[in-house]
Enzyme design. Structure first.
Site, PDB file in Angstrom:
ATOM      1  N   SER A   1      12.704   0.971   3.253  1.00 37.85           N
ATOM      2  CA  SER A   1      11.587  -0.047   2.995  1.00 37.85           C
ATOM      3  C   SER A   1      11.815  -1.456   3.104  1.00 37.85           C
ATOM      4  CB  SER A   1      11.131   0.337   1.346  1.00 37.85           C
ATOM      5  OG  SER A   1      10.244  -0.945   1.003  1.00 37.85           O
TER       6      SER A   1
ATOM      7  N   THR B   1       3.500  -0.698   7.526  1.00 34.99           N
ATOM      8  CA  THR B   1       2.403  -0.189   6.533  1.00 34.99           C
ATOM      9  C   THR B   1       1.132  -1.238   6.771  1.00 34.99           C
ATOM     10  OG1 THR B   1       4.003   0.625   5.433  1.00 34.99           O
ATOM     11  CG2 THR B   1       2.319   0.038   4.374  1.00 34.99           C
TER      12      THR B   1
ATOM     13  N   ARG C   1       7.961  10.336  -3.703  1.00 36.80           N
ATOM     14  CA  ARG C   1       8.514  10.840  -5.195  1.00 36.80           C
ATOM     15  C   ARG C   1       9.159  12.295  -5.282  1.00 36.80           C
ATOM     16  NH1 ARG C   1       3.124   8.987  -6.007  1.00 36.80           N
ATOM     17  NH2 ARG C   1       2.688   7.179  -7.320  1.00 36.80           N
TER      18      ARG C   1
ATOM     19  N   GLY D   1       1.692  13.192  -2.395  1.00 32.97           N
ATOM     20  CA  GLY D   1       1.326  14.456  -3.297  1.00 32.97           C
ATOM     21  C   GLY D   1       2.428  15.676  -2.701  1.00 32.97           C
TER      22      GLY D   1
ATOM     23  N   GLY E   1      10.117   1.426  -2.330  1.00 32.63           N
ATOM     24  CA  GLY E   1      10.864   0.056  -2.770  1.00 32.63           C
ATOM     25  C   GLY E   1      11.494   0.174  -3.984  1.00 32.63           C
TER      26      GLY E   1
ATOM     27  N   LYS F   1       1.601   3.360   9.424  1.00 33.72           N
ATOM     28  CA  LYS F   1       1.390   4.119   8.108  1.00 33.72           C
ATOM     29  C   LYS F   1       0.098   3.513   7.291  1.00 33.72           C
ATOM     30  CE  LYS F   1       4.155   5.091   4.016  1.00 33.72           C
ATOM     31  NZ  LYS F   1       3.345   4.759   3.083  1.00 33.72           N
TER      32      LYS F   1
ATOM     33  N   HIS G   1      -0.963   5.991   0.094  1.00 34.79           N
ATOM     34  CA  HIS G   1       0.208   5.290  -0.386  1.00 34.79           C
ATOM     35  C   HIS G   1       0.489   5.853  -1.769  1.00 34.79           C
ATOM     36  CE1 HIS G   1       2.200   1.386   0.143  1.00 34.79           C
ATOM     37  NE2 HIS G   1       2.536   1.591  -1.085  1.00 34.79           N
TER      38      HIS G   1
ATOM     39  N   TYR H   1       6.091  -5.008   6.065  1.00 37.76           N
ATOM     40  CA  TYR H   1       4.803  -5.553   5.873  1.00 37.76           C
ATOM     41  C   TYR H   1       4.492  -6.449   6.846  1.00 37.76           C
ATOM     42  CZ  TYR H   1       5.334  -2.583   1.505  1.00 37.76           C
ATOM     43  OH  TYR H   1       5.317  -1.668   0.555  1.00 37.76           O
TER      44      TYR H   1
END
Length: 401
Positions: free
Chosen positions: A117, A166, A342, A320, A90, A263, A287, A140
């Site tokens: 998102s 999600t 990320r 990760g 987001g 998810k 998350h 959502y």
């Protein structure tokens, strides 16, 4: 001479995702980078997401022909160049102008899916116009079910084939390091405002001439006069629905005839229930360490989950991932593909769309190299026999998720 990583800001000189992370930090204001980087509470989940990859060592084969390697794979019935998906994140307009569009364009050029998102700063209709893109939409469950229904109708009208629901955000995570940067919601404190002055290029890119970006898919949810980031953030927090349960998934399945992905599951039992209910895909996720602290890493339960769901649905994983070796380990444990958060956002912050493509190129080369060094030529031939489970000392690292 002492080793040191690349100290500059040219994304093209990044050799790995960690280099892009450092470049992103040099380009972004502190409060924006902290929003991107931080996790919940003491960030134990955040650190576990990186440390878990140390628990698996490769068991390679040599003296095999690996001259013709193939990374393509089938995701929800369509062939793609790599087992990667750019996952939903987001407020990407705060990293660079039109951040969602740049992510989507990079995904299209690299022939992988992109998930928009619910709290994006680009409308779902605009993303749907990106040529050659396979776009999925994340939503959502809000208390206002009429809004959810209208959002589903917008997805259908825009030509989306897949919705991602999600489930791990029914209660908002406690992201303390993010909160410390503000004197009031979305109003940076004086230290962060001073730091902002050292980022004139970011100001020119993101804030001039219209100010902070706004959420483009929430108009039917927000009341009049609450379109600002501050107003929207407050409403979103109030609208997240802690009563979310399997009945809501069934309701969504009834009103959406396309592909449906859940998810946020971290329970093999829940994953098996989802597969039995006809869900098309599952994303094992914590998350990115931003919700429940001290939670399992998805890799901890991946193999068991694959056994329970079998081939009834596709199984994805996130949280990760920074290296091609990380991705190959997940594929060997049973994942069909890895969703990136990320890793591609660092590329976006470091260099816009070309930065995202550079991040994906890095990962593609690392996956290809790892596959060959394992003695294989096809991703489909990866399995748990390529890994040895160990328990590394000092189970946490100082690395961010």
């Amino acid at each position: 001479m002492k080793r040191r990583p690349y100290p500059g800001t040219d994304y093209r000189r990044a050799l790995n995702i960690a280099d892009l992370e450092r470049i992103a930090q040099r380009r972004l204001p502190n409060f924006v980078f902290e929003y991107l980087q931080g996790g919940a509470d003491d960030e134990r989940t955040l650190h576990r997401n990186r440390a878990v990859f140390r628990d698996y060592l490769f068991h390679p084969r040599t003296l095999t022909r690996v001259d013709a390697r193939h990374l393509s794979t089938t995701l929800l019935g369509q062939r793609h160049a790599m087992p990667l998906v750019i996952g939903p994140t987001g407020y990407n307009g705060m990293l660079t102008r039109d951040g969602d569009l740049k992510l989507a364009a990079a995904a299209s050029r690299q022939d992988i899916p992109f998930v928009l998102s619910n709290v994006a700063t680009t409308s779902l209709e605009e993303i749907a116009t990106v040529e050659g893109l396979r776009a999925w939409m994340q939503i959502y469950f809000y208390r206002d079910r009429d809004y959810v229904r209208k959002l589903v109708e917008r997805c259908h009208a825009a030509g989306y084939e897949t919705i991602v629901i999600t489930t791990d955000s029914a209660i908002y995570g406690n992201r303390e390091w993010d909160l410390r940067n503000f004197r009031r919601p979305m109003q940076p404190d004086w230290r962060n405002l001073l730091h902002l002055c050292s980022r004139p290029r970011w100001i020119a890119d993101v804030l001039i001439p219209d100010g902070p970006p706004t959420f483009k898919n929430l108009d039917d949810l927000l009341p009049p006069g609450q379109q600002s980031v501050q107003g929207a953030s407050a409403i979103i927090g109030q609208q997240l629905d802690p009563t979310l349960n399997w009945d809501d998934i069934a309701w969504l399945r009834d009103i959406w005839q396309g592909k449906l992905i859940i998810k946020g599951l971290l329970s093999p039992e829940e994953a098996a229930q989802a597969a039995a209910s006809g869900i098309d895909g599952i994303v094992l996720s914590n998350h990115g360490g931003r919700q429940l602290d001290h939670a399992l890493s998805p890799l901890d339960i991946l193999a068991d989950t694959r056994k329970r769901v079998g081939q009834r649905c596709q199984l994805f994983v996130d949280s990760g991932f920074r290296r091609g070796t990380d991705i190959v380990k997940a594929l060997a444990l049973g994942a069909d593909a890895v969703w990136l958060g990320r890793a591609t956002l660092y590329g976006l912050a470091a260099g816009g769309q070309p930065g995202v493509e550079h991040a994906l190129d890095i990962l593609r080369r690392e996956i290809d190299r790892t596959l060959g060094l394992l003695g294989e030529t096809r991703l489909a031939d990866l399995d748990a026999s390529h890994l040895v489970k160990c328990h590394a000392p000092n189970g946490e690292t100082g690395e961010s998720d």
